[in-house]
Write a protein that holds these residues in place. Sequence first.
Motif, PDB file in Angstrom:
ATOM      1  N   GLU A  42      -6.889  13.510   4.796  1.00 37.15           N
ATOM      2  CA  GLU A  42      -7.946  14.509   4.629  1.00 37.15           C
ATOM      3  C   GLU A  42      -8.449  15.015   5.975  1.00 37.15           C
ATOM      4  O   GLU A  42      -8.701  16.211   6.147  1.00 37.15           O
ATOM      5  CB  GLU A  42      -9.099  13.918   3.818  1.00 37.15           C
ATOM      6  N   ARG A  43      -8.565  14.149   6.943  1.00 30.76           N
ATOM      7  CA  ARG A  43      -8.997  14.553   8.277  1.00 30.76           C
ATOM      8  C   ARG A  43      -7.968  15.455   8.938  1.00 30.76           C
ATOM      9  O   ARG A  43      -8.304  16.456   9.584  1.00 30.76           O
ATOM     10  CB  ARG A  43      -9.250  13.321   9.142  1.00 30.76           C
ATOM     11  N   ASN A  44      -6.709  15.106   8.770  1.00 35.12           N
ATOM     12  CA  ASN A  44      -5.645  15.934   9.351  1.00 35.12           C
ATOM     13  C   ASN A  44      -5.620  17.322   8.731  1.00 35.12           C
ATOM     14  O   ASN A  44      -5.364  18.319   9.412  1.00 35.12           O
ATOM     15  CB  ASN A  44      -4.287  15.249   9.171  1.00 35.12           C
ATOM     16  N   VAL A  68      -4.728   1.925   1.374  1.00 34.35           N
ATOM     17  CA  VAL A  68      -4.524   3.144   0.589  1.00 34.35           C
ATOM     18  C   VAL A  68      -5.640   4.142   0.876  1.00 34.35           C
ATOM     19  O   VAL A  68      -5.395   5.341   1.095  1.00 34.35           O
ATOM     20  CB  VAL A  68      -4.464   2.809  -0.910  1.00 34.35           C
ATOM     21  N   LEU A  69      -6.893   3.668   0.887  1.00 26.22           N
ATOM     22  CA  LEU A  69      -8.030   4.550   1.139  1.00 26.22           C
ATOM     23  C   LEU A  69      -8.044   5.049   2.585  1.00 26.22           C
ATOM     24  O   LEU A  69      -8.388   6.208   2.843  1.00 26.22           O
ATOM     25  CB  LEU A  69      -9.334   3.822   0.822  1.00 26.22           C
ATOM     26  N   ASP A  70      -7.677   4.172   3.532  1.00 24.85           N
ATOM     27  CA  ASP A  70      -7.606   4.588   4.937  1.00 24.85           C
ATOM     28  C   ASP A  70      -6.582   5.697   5.124  1.00 24.85           C
ATOM     29  O   ASP A  70      -6.816   6.665   5.857  1.00 24.85           O
ATOM     30  CB  ASP A  70      -7.248   3.400   5.831  1.00 24.85           C
ATOM     31  N   GLU A  71      -5.452   5.564   4.444  1.00 28.07           N
ATOM     32  CA  GLU A  71      -4.408   6.577   4.566  1.00 28.07           C
ATOM     33  C   GLU A  71      -4.860   7.890   3.929  1.00 28.07           C
ATOM     34  O   GLU A  71      -4.587   8.981   4.447  1.00 28.07           O
ATOM     35  CB  GLU A  71      -3.127   6.079   3.897  1.00 28.07           C
ATOM     36  N   LYS A  72      -5.562   7.803   2.810  1.00 27.88           N
ATOM     37  CA  LYS A  72      -6.080   9.004   2.152  1.00 27.88           C
ATOM     38  C   LYS A  72      -7.093   9.716   3.056  1.00 27.88           C
ATOM     39  O   LYS A  72      -7.065  10.948   3.204  1.00 27.88           O
ATOM     40  CB  LYS A  72      -6.738   8.628   0.829  1.00 27.88           C
ATOM     41  N   ALA A 117       0.825  -1.206   0.000  1.00 27.77           N
ATOM     42  CA  ALA A 117       0.000   0.000   0.000  1.00 27.77           C
ATOM     43  C   ALA A 117       0.860   1.257   0.000  1.00 27.77           C
ATOM     44  O   ALA A 117       0.498   2.271  -0.615  1.00 27.77           O
ATOM     45  CB  ALA A 117      -0.920   0.000   1.222  1.00 27.77           C
ATOM     46  N   THR A 118       1.992   1.220   0.671  1.00 24.55           N
ATOM     47  CA  THR A 118       2.841   2.402   0.788  1.00 24.55           C
ATOM     48  C   THR A 118       3.919   2.481  -0.289  1.00 24.55           C
ATOM     49  O   THR A 118       4.468   3.557  -0.530  1.00 24.55           O
ATOM     50  CB  THR A 118       3.518   2.440   2.164  1.00 24.55           C
TER      51      THR A 118
END
Length: 279
Positions: free
Chosen positions: A258-260, A250-254, A218-219
């Motif tokens: 966005e939240r940050n 990948v989606l969790d990291e995206k 994913a990274t």
Amino acid sequence: MAEEFQEEPVELQSTNPGADVEMAEGEEAEATAPRNGDGDLPFAEGGDQDQRIQFISYLTSPVVTLVVGAGDTETILTAHQGLLTQSPFFSDACAAFTDDGSPRQVDLVSEELDAVGCFLEFLYTGDYFPKKLPGQRMLEQDPTIPAVDETGEQLLKHARVYTLAEKFGMEKLRSLASSKIHCVNSTAKGEITYARYIYQYTSKDDTTVRAPVANFWATRSHTLRAEAEEEFRNLCLEFPQFGYDVLTRVLDEKLKRERNEKLHPASGSVRKRPRHSQA
């Protein structure tokens, strides 16, 4: 395997294997050994005299024959029952033996010889080759193998020990093999070979080895894709769960980014309309 994904390496130190001990047929004194694979190993560092005496009792237990592989690959190994029964798998198998002179034999026709050898080495010494260097995420050098695992064979060695340890109920060996996986320096194609084995031979709920594999791709898939794009695509098609696990991360990291950004907007991030020059 990338070091980032190792949570807490398991450090197990021990001495090198000792010489084989020949046992006579009549010496069948049963040894008292832990049955869950979590007891103290006979060669554990700092062991006291009682542990050494206990090890003698292991050596006076009956010798069991292990038939590994089948056909042209069949190999005969032997080990002391007192040590083997630290594994619930072998404890159950040895419980069926009788003292009427019939063979004490366990067939392991579907297992890899090297993995079984590592299992036996661990039983007798508390570790298996290559060992981890103290205080480092590195393995001792083996002059017979390349420094970089381009084929995945070095990763597969420890992965096979991992799955064998799970089958035999040896949690300490399972943790040790997992920690060694993260010490191997490999290429993208080597990682693909390793990932295919993990998703073929481990359960869906086994996050110990599956999560680092998914995190790795994913990274890094965007940078490693050029090295093994076709192999990566084939792996996703062969094991949809692998593709799903990678995509999820990948989606969790995206979403996390966005939240940050909403909680901590960067100064000067508002875009201005472009200025046009005026004649």
